[in-house]
Design a protein around this motif. Structure first.
Motif, PDB file in Angstrom:
ATOM      1  N   LEU A 163     -64.657  12.341 -10.327  1.00  0.00           N
ATOM      2  CA  LEU A 163     -64.416  11.727  -9.030  1.00  0.00           C
ATOM      3  C   LEU A 163     -63.159  10.859  -9.061  1.00  0.00           C
ATOM      4  O   LEU A 163     -62.556  10.599  -8.029  1.00  0.00           O
ATOM      5  N   GLU A 164     -62.757  10.441 -10.256  1.00  0.00           N
ATOM      6  CA  GLU A 164     -61.564   9.603 -10.399  1.00  0.00           C
ATOM      7  C   GLU A 164     -60.278  10.418 -10.327  1.00  0.00           C
ATOM      8  O   GLU A 164     -59.325  10.021  -9.656  1.00  0.00           O
ATOM      9  N   THR A 165     -60.242  11.564 -11.017  1.00  0.00           N
ATOM     10  CA  THR A 165     -59.003  12.341 -11.115  1.00  0.00           C
ATOM     11  C   THR A 165     -59.048  13.665 -10.371  1.00  0.00           C
ATOM     12  O   THR A 165     -58.004  14.265 -10.121  1.00  0.00           O
ATOM     13  N   GLY A 166     -60.244  14.149 -10.068  1.00  0.00           N
ATOM     14  CA  GLY A 166     -60.392  15.448  -9.427  1.00  0.00           C
ATOM     15  C   GLY A 166     -60.364  16.618 -10.394  1.00  0.00           C
ATOM     16  O   GLY A 166     -60.563  17.765 -10.005  1.00  0.00           O
ATOM     17  N   GLN A 191     -58.943  21.819 -10.056  1.00  0.00           N
ATOM     18  CA  GLN A 191     -58.841  20.433  -9.631  1.00  0.00           C
ATOM     19  C   GLN A 191     -59.095  20.348  -8.130  1.00  0.00           C
ATOM     20  O   GLN A 191     -58.790  21.277  -7.388  1.00  0.00           O
ATOM     21  N   ILE A 192     -59.671  19.226  -7.718  1.00  0.00           N
ATOM     22  CA  ILE A 192     -59.874  18.947  -6.301  1.00  0.00           C
ATOM     23  C   ILE A 192     -59.001  17.751  -5.927  1.00  0.00           C
ATOM     24  O   ILE A 192     -58.672  16.922  -6.778  1.00  0.00           O
ATOM     25  N   ALA A 193     -58.629  17.685  -4.672  1.00  0.00           N
ATOM     26  CA  ALA A 193     -57.832  16.558  -4.193  1.00  0.00           C
ATOM     27  C   ALA A 193     -58.684  15.297  -4.186  1.00  0.00           C
ATOM     28  O   ALA A 193     -59.883  15.345  -3.907  1.00  0.00           O
ATOM     29  N   THR A 194     -58.057  14.174  -4.504  1.00  0.00           N
ATOM     30  CA  THR A 194     -58.723  12.877  -4.429  1.00  0.00           C
ATOM     31  C   THR A 194     -57.929  11.978  -3.486  1.00  0.00           C
ATOM     32  O   THR A 194     -56.722  12.161  -3.315  1.00  0.00           O
ATOM     33  N   TYR A 195     -58.615  11.022  -2.890  1.00  0.00           N
ATOM     34  CA  TYR A 195     -58.000  10.117  -1.926  1.00  0.00           C
ATOM     35  C   TYR A 195     -58.403   8.691  -2.250  1.00  0.00           C
ATOM     36  O   TYR A 195     -59.576   8.434  -2.560  1.00  0.00           O
ATOM     37  N   PRO A 196     -57.461   7.743  -2.158  1.00  0.00           N
ATOM     38  CA  PRO A 196     -57.773   6.343  -2.480  1.00  0.00           C
ATOM     39  C   PRO A 196     -58.815   5.753  -1.532  1.00  0.00           C
ATOM     40  O   PRO A 196     -58.796   6.004  -0.320  1.00  0.00           O
TER      41      PRO A 196
END
Length: 109
Positions: free
Chosen positions: A72-75, A84-89
């Motif tokens: 969940l931190e890096t995707g 990989q999955i996109a992550t958002y702040p």
């Protein structure tokens, strides 16, 4: 950054997720058992499984379709899986979950 209030922390189940619908697609917002909040793409790159319906464990989520595990931190996919999955702040302030929508807004431009 473009911080937007998306929900109350208590609206997201512990070790669960809620969906935020955007013009760029659905984003899964996860809450860990330590009340940390993470936002990622809701679709697994393997078969498009809905990650928001997956199992949250630690700071990872397991896809409900084929058990791929993502940080969940890096995707990044963990273990033998690749992808990989996109992550958002995100951040939590005064019991409210805020998400930075600047990357999502770039998609619409």
């Amino acid at each position: 950054m473009s911080w937007t209030d998306i929900a109350a922390l208590e609206d997201i189940p512990v070790r669960g997720a809620r969906i935020v619908k955007t013009h760029a697609g659905c984003i899964a917002v996860f809450r860990t058992d330590g009340d940390e909040v993470f936002a990622t793409s809701d679709r697994c790159p393997h078969k498009g499984g809905p990650l928001s319906e997956g199992i949250v464990h630690g700071k990872s989520v397991t896809c409900p379709l084929h058990n791929w595990v993502f940080s969940l931190e890096t995707g990044e996919a963990q273990g033998a899986d690749e992808g990989q999955i996109a992550t958002y702040p995100t951040r939590v302030e005064n019991g409210r979950v805020l998400m930075d929508l600047s990357e999502i807004n770039k998609v619409a431009a």
